[in-house]
Design a protein around this motif. Structure first.
Motif, PDB file in Angstrom:
ATOM      1  N   SER A   1     -51.307   0.127 -21.843  1.00 60.66           N
ATOM      2  CA  SER A   1     -51.540  -0.427 -23.180  1.00 60.66           C
ATOM      3  C   SER A   1     -51.107   0.554 -24.254  1.00 60.66           C
ATOM      4  N   GLY A   2     -51.027   0.020 -25.465  1.00 61.65           N
ATOM      5  CA  GLY A   2     -50.766   0.858 -26.630  1.00 61.65           C
ATOM      6  C   GLY A   2     -52.085   1.129 -27.345  1.00 61.65           C
TER       7      GLY A   2
ATOM      8  N   GLU B   1     -45.634  -5.043 -30.537  1.00 65.77           N
ATOM      9  CA  GLU B   1     -46.152  -5.638 -31.766  1.00 65.77           C
ATOM     10  C   GLU B   1     -45.466  -5.058 -33.012  1.00 65.77           C
TER      11      GLU B   1
ATOM     12  N   GLY C   1     -51.988  -4.885 -25.193  1.00 65.55           N
ATOM     13  CA  GLY C   1     -51.140  -4.956 -24.005  1.00 65.55           C
ATOM     14  C   GLY C   1     -50.733  -6.390 -23.740  1.00 65.55           C
TER      15      GLY C   1
ATOM     16  N   THR D   1     -50.548   4.340 -22.905  1.00 65.79           N
ATOM     17  CA  THR D   1     -49.267   5.022 -22.679  1.00 65.79           C
ATOM     18  C   THR D   1     -48.575   5.433 -23.966  1.00 65.79           C
ATOM     19  N   ASN D   2     -49.007   4.882 -25.086  1.00 65.37           N
ATOM     20  CA  ASN D   2     -48.321   5.168 -26.364  1.00 65.37           C
ATOM     21  C   ASN D   2     -49.257   4.804 -27.503  1.00 65.37           C
TER      22      ASN D   2
HETATM   23  N1  HPA Z   1     -48.068  -2.941 -26.811  1.00 64.73           N
HETATM   24  C1  HPA Z   1     -48.149  -3.901 -25.868  1.00 64.73           C
HETATM   25  N2  HPA Z   1     -48.113  -3.639 -24.575  1.00 64.73           N
HETATM   26  C2  HPA Z   1     -48.002  -2.357 -24.190  1.00 64.73           C
HETATM   27  C3  HPA Z   1     -47.914  -1.315 -25.115  1.00 64.73           C
HETATM   28  C4  HPA Z   1     -47.954  -1.625 -26.512  1.00 64.73           C
HETATM   29  O1  HPA Z   1     -47.872  -0.765 -27.393  1.00 64.73           O
HETATM   30  N3  HPA Z   1     -47.825  -0.164 -24.392  1.00 64.73           N
HETATM   31  C5  HPA Z   1     -47.864  -0.510 -23.078  1.00 64.73           C
HETATM   32  N4  HPA Z   1     -47.974  -1.835 -22.950  1.00 64.73           N
END
Ligand code: HPA
Length: 292
Positions: A129-130, A208, A225, A249-250
Motif C-alpha cells: 500500500s501507499g 491516486e 491500495g 511501500t511508498n
Molecule cells: N496506491 C495504491 N496502491 C498501491 C500504492 C499506492 O500508493 N502503493 C502500493 N500499492
C-alpha cells in the motif's frame, strides 16, 4: 448495462457461481489440499513464504477449475498446502488476481470462497500500500483494522450466495478484533514493529491523484491500495475470520514521496519481505495454537 452486473444479478447466478466454487474445491480435495484451517493470501513478492513450507503440495491456478490466473509479475499463481511450523499447516494462495486486471469482483473472490469450502476458518491476507498517514513511512508493516471501499464495486453485488452467507453481512468485525491482538503479540515475539490503521481500496491501476489521496485521508484512510477489500468482504460474508497485514511501500501521491513507480514499490516490498514473512509465520502459528 455492464456484463458483470447483468451476470451477477440474473436469476441462476448464485447457483452457477456456487457450482464453480464447489467444482474447484472438489478438484483440490481430490489432490489432497483439504485439511488446513488457516489460509494465507500472499501479496506480490512474498512467494518465499510458500516456498519455505515443508512437505508442500502445490497446484497451479491454471489446473484448478474456474480459478482466474494473475497477470502481474511477481504473482506465481499456485495454491500450496504445506507445514509452516511443526504441526501447523496452511493453505496458501501464492499470487492473487486483482480487480484492475479486468477480472470481475466475483472472479477475484472465488479463491477465498473456495478456501472456505475446503474448511479454512481463518484467512491471513497481505498486500502492498501507499502510506497516507505521515508516520507510515515506506517499509512500515501495518495491521489493517478496518477498510473504506473506494473501488465503486462490491463482490456481493448481485444474487446472494445463500449457501455461503447472508444477504446483508455485518462488517463491524471484518478484521477480527482478537486476530488483531494476535498480530500484535506475534509482532512483539518476532520482533517487528507493527502499526495499525485503515486501508482504503481504490480501483486502480493508476496510482491516486494527490486530491484523491487527500479525499482518502478525509474519509479516514491511513493507507491506500488496490486489493484485499474484495477478499475480506467475501471472507466476512462466508464466516471466515480475517487478519490483514499491509506493507507500506511508498508515500501516497502528493504526500512528499515524489513520483510513484511500480519498480520502486516492488523493491521496497522485497526489502521488507523477510520481516513480513517472519511475522506471517508467527501469526499462523499462534492462530493454529489458539484454534487447537
Ligand atoms: N496506491 C495504491 N496502491 C498501491 C500504492 C499506492 O500508493 N502503493 C502500493 N500499492
Amino acid at each position: 448495462m455492464s456484463d458483470a452486473s447483468a451476470g451477477t444479478g440474473g436469476a441462476g447466478f448464485a447457483a452457477a457461481e456456487l457450482a464453480r466454487i464447489d467444482e474447484a474445491a472438489a478438484a483440490l480435495r481430490a489432490r489432497g489440499l483439504a485439511g488446513p484451517k488457516v489460509g494465507v493470501v500472499l501479496g506480490s513478492g512474498l512467494g518465499a513464504f510458500a516456498e519455505r513450507m515443508k512437505d508442500a503440495t502445490a497446484v497451479p491456478y491454471a489446473e484448478i477449475p474456474h480459478f482466474p490466473t494473475p497477470r502481474v509479475a511477481g504473482h506465481a499463481g499456485r495454491l500450496v498446502r504445506g507445514t509452516v511450523a511443526p504441526g501447523v499447516e496452511a493453505l496458501v494462495l501464492q499470487g492473487r488476481v486483482h480487480y484492475y486486471e479486468g477480472h470481475t469482483m466475483v472472479d477475484v473472490v472465488r479463491a477465498v470462497r473456495t478456501l472456505r469450502r475446503l474448511g479454512v476458518e481463518t484467512a491471513v491476507v497481505t498486500n502492498a500500500s501507499g502510506g497516507v498517514r505521515p508516520d507510515l513511512a515506506p517499509g512500515t508493516l501495518m495491521c489493517i483494522d478496518d477498510h473504506v471501499n473506494l473501488s465503486g464495486d462490491d463482490p456481493l453485488h448481485g444474487e446472494n450466495l445463500d449457501a455461503l452467507g447472508p444477504r446483508f453481512p455485518d462488517l463491524s468485525n471484518a478484521y477480527d478484533r482478537r486476530l488483531r491482538a494476535v498480530a500484535d503479540e506475534a509482532a512483539a515475539a518476532v520482533p517487528v514493529r507493527l502499526a495499525h490503521g485503515v486501508y482504503a481500496m481504490t480501483r486502480g491501476p493508476a496510482y491516486e491523484t494527490p486530491a484523491e489521496v487527500r479525499m482518502a485521508r478525509a474519509v479516514g484512510a491511513d493507507v491506500v491500495g488496490m486489493s484485499t477489500v474484495p477478499e475480506v468482504v467475501a471472507a466476512a460474508h462466508a464466516g471466515l475470520r480475517v487478519c490483514a497485514i499491509s506493507c507500506v511501500t511508498n508515500r501516497a501521491a502528493g504526500t512528499g514521496g515524489g513520483v510513484i513507480e511500480h519498480a520502486h514499490v516492488a523493491e521496497v516490498a522485497a526489502r521488507v519481505a523477510e520481516e513480513l514473512i517472519a511475522l506471517l509465520a508467527e501469526i499462523v502459528r499462534r492462530v493454529a495454537a489458539e484454534a487447537s
